[in-house]
Scaffold this motif. Structure first.
Motif, PDB file in Angstrom:
ATOM      1  N   ASP A   1       0.856  -1.180   0.000  1.00  0.00           N
ATOM      2  CA  ASP A   1       0.000   0.000   0.000  1.00  0.00           C
ATOM      3  C   ASP A   1       0.901   1.242   0.000  1.00  0.00           C
ATOM      4  OD1 ASP A   1      -1.979   1.855   0.317  1.00  0.00           O
ATOM      5  OD2 ASP A   1      -2.726   1.121   2.244  1.00  0.00           O
ATOM      6  N   PHE A   2       1.697   1.389   1.040  1.00  0.00           N
ATOM      7  CA  PHE A   2       2.693   2.470   1.043  1.00  0.00           C
ATOM      8  C   PHE A   2       3.724   2.231   2.140  1.00  0.00           C
ATOM      9  CE2 PHE A   2      -0.702   3.881   3.833  1.00  0.00           C
ATOM     10  CZ  PHE A   2      -0.029   4.342   4.948  1.00  0.00           C
ATOM     11  N   VAL A   3       4.854   2.926   1.998  1.00  0.00           N
ATOM     12  CA  VAL A   3       5.916   2.928   3.005  1.00  0.00           C
ATOM     13  C   VAL A   3       6.086   4.369   3.462  1.00  0.00           C
ATOM     14  CG1 VAL A   3       8.370   2.556   3.423  1.00  0.00           C
ATOM     15  CG2 VAL A   3       7.077   0.920   2.027  1.00  0.00           C
ATOM     16  N   LEU A   4       6.108   4.561   4.774  1.00  0.00           N
ATOM     17  CA  LEU A   4       6.197   5.915   5.323  1.00  0.00           C
ATOM     18  C   LEU A   4       7.329   5.992   6.328  1.00  0.00           C
ATOM     19  CD1 LEU A   4       4.920   8.789   5.776  1.00  0.00           C
ATOM     20  CD2 LEU A   4       3.557   7.731   7.603  1.00  0.00           C
ATOM     21  N   GLY A   5       8.254   6.923   6.091  1.00  0.00           N
ATOM     22  CA  GLY A   5       9.298   7.197   7.066  1.00  0.00           C
ATOM     23  C   GLY A   5       9.109   8.598   7.607  1.00  0.00           C
ATOM     24  N   SER A   6       9.525   8.825   8.840  1.00  0.00           N
ATOM     25  CA  SER A   6       9.391  10.175   9.392  1.00  0.00           C
ATOM     26  C   SER A   6      10.386  10.416  10.507  1.00  0.00           C
ATOM     27  CB  SER A   6       7.971  10.388   9.941  1.00  0.00           C
ATOM     28  OG  SER A   6       7.850   9.784  11.206  1.00  0.00           O
ATOM     29  N   TRP A   7      10.726  11.657  10.706  1.00  0.00           N
ATOM     30  CA  TRP A   7      11.371  12.029  11.957  1.00  0.00           C
ATOM     31  C   TRP A   7      10.802  13.345  12.455  1.00  0.00           C
ATOM     32  CZ3 TRP A   7      13.668  16.704  11.619  1.00  0.00           C
ATOM     33  CH2 TRP A   7      14.378  17.061  10.461  1.00  0.00           C
ATOM     34  N   LEU A   8      10.914  13.528  13.744  1.00  0.00           N
ATOM     35  CA  LEU A   8      10.416  14.744  14.358  1.00  0.00           C
ATOM     36  C   LEU A   8      11.396  15.149  15.454  1.00  0.00           C
ATOM     37  CD1 LEU A   8       6.792  15.497  15.420  1.00  0.00           C
ATOM     38  CD2 LEU A   8       8.625  15.810  17.065  1.00  0.00           C
ATOM     39  N   HIS A   9      11.718  16.430  15.469  1.00  0.00           N
ATOM     40  CA  HIS A   9      12.607  16.970  16.507  1.00  0.00           C
ATOM     41  C   HIS A   9      11.917  18.171  17.136  1.00  0.00           C
ATOM     42  CE1 HIS A   9      16.159  18.739  18.434  1.00  0.00           C
ATOM     43  NE2 HIS A   9      15.782  19.886  17.875  1.00  0.00           N
ATOM     44  N   CYS A  10      11.964  18.240  18.440  1.00  0.00           N
ATOM     45  CA  CYS A  10      11.244  19.321  19.115  1.00  0.00           C
ATOM     46  C   CYS A  10      11.974  19.676  20.395  1.00  0.00           C
ATOM     47  CB  CYS A  10       9.830  18.826  19.391  1.00  0.00           C
ATOM     48  SG  CYS A  10       8.916  19.851  20.509  1.00  0.00           S
ATOM     49  N   LYS A  11      12.426  20.925  20.480  1.00  0.00           N
ATOM     50  CA  LYS A  11      13.102  21.375  21.707  1.00  0.00           C
ATOM     51  C   LYS A  11      12.090  21.387  22.856  1.00  0.00           C
ATOM     52  CE  LYS A  11      17.037  24.042  20.106  1.00  0.00           C
ATOM     53  NZ  LYS A  11      16.889  23.791  18.632  1.00  0.00           N
ATOM     54  N   LEU A  12      12.520  20.904  24.004  1.00  0.00           N
ATOM     55  CA  LEU A  12      11.629  20.877  25.162  1.00  0.00           C
ATOM     56  C   LEU A  12      11.912  22.080  26.059  1.00  0.00           C
ATOM     57  CD1 LEU A  12      11.880  17.062  26.024  1.00  0.00           C
ATOM     58  CD2 LEU A  12      10.009  18.239  24.867  1.00  0.00           C
ATOM     59  N   PRO A  13      10.892  22.589  26.741  1.00  0.00           N
ATOM     60  CA  PRO A  13      11.079  23.731  27.647  1.00  0.00           C
ATOM     61  C   PRO A  13      12.166  23.443  28.692  1.00  0.00           C
ATOM     62  CG  PRO A  13       8.736  23.178  27.435  1.00  0.00           C
ATOM     63  CD  PRO A  13       9.505  22.096  26.750  1.00  0.00           C
ATOM     64  N   SER A  14      12.343  22.170  29.032  1.00  0.00           N
ATOM     65  CA  SER A  14      13.329  21.790  30.050  1.00  0.00           C
ATOM     66  C   SER A  14      14.764  21.990  29.563  1.00  0.00           C
ATOM     67  CB  SER A  14      13.130  20.320  30.400  1.00  0.00           C
ATOM     68  OG  SER A  14      13.324  19.523  29.236  1.00  0.00           O
ATOM     69  N   GLY A  15      14.951  22.219  28.259  1.00  0.00           N
ATOM     70  CA  GLY A  15      16.296  22.350  27.728  1.00  0.00           C
ATOM     71  C   GLY A  15      16.680  21.171  26.853  1.00  0.00           C
ATOM     72  N   GLY A  16      16.082  20.039  27.091  1.00  0.00           N
ATOM     73  CA  GLY A  16      16.344  18.858  26.273  1.00  0.00           C
ATOM     74  C   GLY A  16      15.549  18.896  24.976  1.00  0.00           C
ATOM     75  N   ALA A  17      15.432  17.749  24.335  1.00  0.00           N
ATOM     76  CA  ALA A  17      14.682  17.684  23.084  1.00  0.00           C
ATOM     77  C   ALA A  17      13.972  16.340  22.979  1.00  0.00           C
ATOM     78  CB  ALA A  17      15.608  17.877  21.894  1.00  0.00           C
ATOM     79  N   LEU A  18      12.864  16.355  22.260  1.00  0.00           N
ATOM     80  CA  LEU A  18      12.157  15.122  21.928  1.00  0.00           C
ATOM     81  C   LEU A  18      12.513  14.754  20.493  1.00  0.00           C
ATOM     82  CD1 LEU A  18       9.776  13.045  22.446  1.00  0.00           C
ATOM     83  CD2 LEU A  18       8.290  14.785  21.402  1.00  0.00           C
TER      84      LEU A  18
END
Lengths: 272, 272
Positions: B78-95
């Motif tokens: 049907d399909f192949v889906l790749g993704s990434w997401l980066h998000c700075k966290l208020p704590s200083g770290g990142a998701l």
């Protein structure tokens, strides 16, 4: 009320729970009597033969008891099954299993009820507590919402998950893992204070989950159209026959010999 | 081969995995290139608009990339889906979240593939690795045997379960818990040595599970009759639309604003 079994003979009846600890016995008695009281008018008397109600192996190292009541015609109950099993282990300890399950019939698609306590040592117990769904939840998010989200069943699992003595438990059977709901409590409890743990944490949760099942499922008045009943019947039959095969198919002959196993399985297959 | 994205501009492409650690990046690149190589002739080029392939929020604290290839007409993909997401966290770290999923079409009922790594701190990661089933396993023990028992998928889950740094993870969404298989790896890993953990334990297992999916599911030649296709299509559609709603429905607007979220969701809804 316990039409099947009297304790006034040599046989140890289901309701005696003769081998388990006080708090374990109190919990089971509470759950059984709650089901009996609430479902009273829905249940036929137990008609199991005496040698299926209570049976043991030749050497007397393994005992078991069953209590089975089918639902009356006009009720939503298929049957209610209680059981215990006691088996001396070569190590010197004993395995004790007690369970209570309630299956609804195809007049409704509401979930079933299942509780099982498996104690393999004085400090270790597996608890299975769930309302197993009777439809494919992936196809039916409304069902998931009605019976699992709106009832907040997951809070009980989350509560137990916080206790350091409690760890998630994975059944060795992938089929059993498939049958349970996403809020199923499947945990192993390891503690020196098992009695206290049952009294303080397990009992209140098991009673609450049973109450949810009685209020929302057994008395939920969720009616199913004629067209869906064939699907429900097919799914229920598969689920019951696989469950009995996995639970008892290999264990009963091993513990009680083939003859006794056949007698018990034959009696159970009438409802399963 | 990566027909969508080149790294020769300002945008950070899917294949760059710019924000994750070396072993995390190596793992994702290995999985993506294995899928690309094995499914090469089955996949159409990615046709996502550039501002869906790679997008960010106004303040530049959140970036994400997508790579989507549908299957060619005659293929089981049907399909192949790749993704990434980066998000700075208020704590200083990142998701940081990276994922790769592959969905089969209704010419077969074999399971899909899903891997997702969710890193919310330098010492903590959630791993989701599964072949989500496409039928109701309770009704189909043969399917369970073919894809989950005979493939011995549970040994990977059991292996990780032995590691003291690894704990079972429960998705907050009951629907996601319902969609996964009984051998799903859903774990939280807490360790100072996350790089080493990914390299030594996670990577070999993720590669092996992908290999199982490619061999047994994508190339399994398991054909489905015309009569079952409607059921499969209905179940797949429900599962995909609920998954996208749960995964992205509330998070994308929150992280990237409503306009960007709408653009991305619209592009994804063409295949989901």
């Amino acid at each position: 009320r316990f039409t099947c079994s009297a304790s006034n003979n040599d046989r140890m009846a289901f309701i005696d729970f003769p081998y388990v600890s006080t708090s374990h016995k109190h919990l089971m008695l509470d759950l059984v009597s709650t089901v009996q009281n609430r479902l009273n008018s829905f249940l036929n008397p137990c008609t199991l033969p005496p040698d299926v109600e209570s049976y043991q192996n030749e050497t007397g190292t393994a005992h078991a008891a069953l209590h089975l009541q089918s639902g009356v015609q006009s009720s939503p109950i298929d049957f209610v099954l209680g059981s215990w099993l006691h088996c001396k282990l070569p190590s010197g300890g004993a395995l004790n299993i007690t369970s209570l399950s309630a299956y609804l019939n195809s007049s409704t698609d509401a979930p079933n009820f299942l509780v099982e306590l498996i104690q393999s040592s004085p400090t270790s117990m597996v608890l299975i507590l769930d309302l197993p769904p009777r439809v494919d939840l992936v196809l039916d998010p409304e069902y998931l919402k009605t019976f699992y989200e709106d009832t907040q069943l997951d809070k009980h699992r989350q509560y137990l998950d916080q206790l350091s003595e409690v760890k998630p438990y994975f059944s060795s059977s992938l089929y059993i893992r498939s049958v349970v709901s996403p809020t199923a409590i499947l945990v192993r409890i390891e503690t020196e204070g098992l009695e206290e743990m049952i009294k303080t944490h397990i009992s209140p949760i098991a009673k609450e989950v049973l109450k949810t099942w009685l209020d929302v499922c057994a008395f939920g008045d969720r009616v199913v159209g004629e067209s869906e009943r064939d699907y429900l019947k097919k799914r229920d039959e598969m689920s019951k026959s696989k469950t009995i095969e996995i639970d008892l198919g290999s264990n009963l002959p091993r513990l009680f010999g083939q003859e006794t196993a056949n007698r018990v399985l034959e009696a159970l297959r009438e409802v399963f």
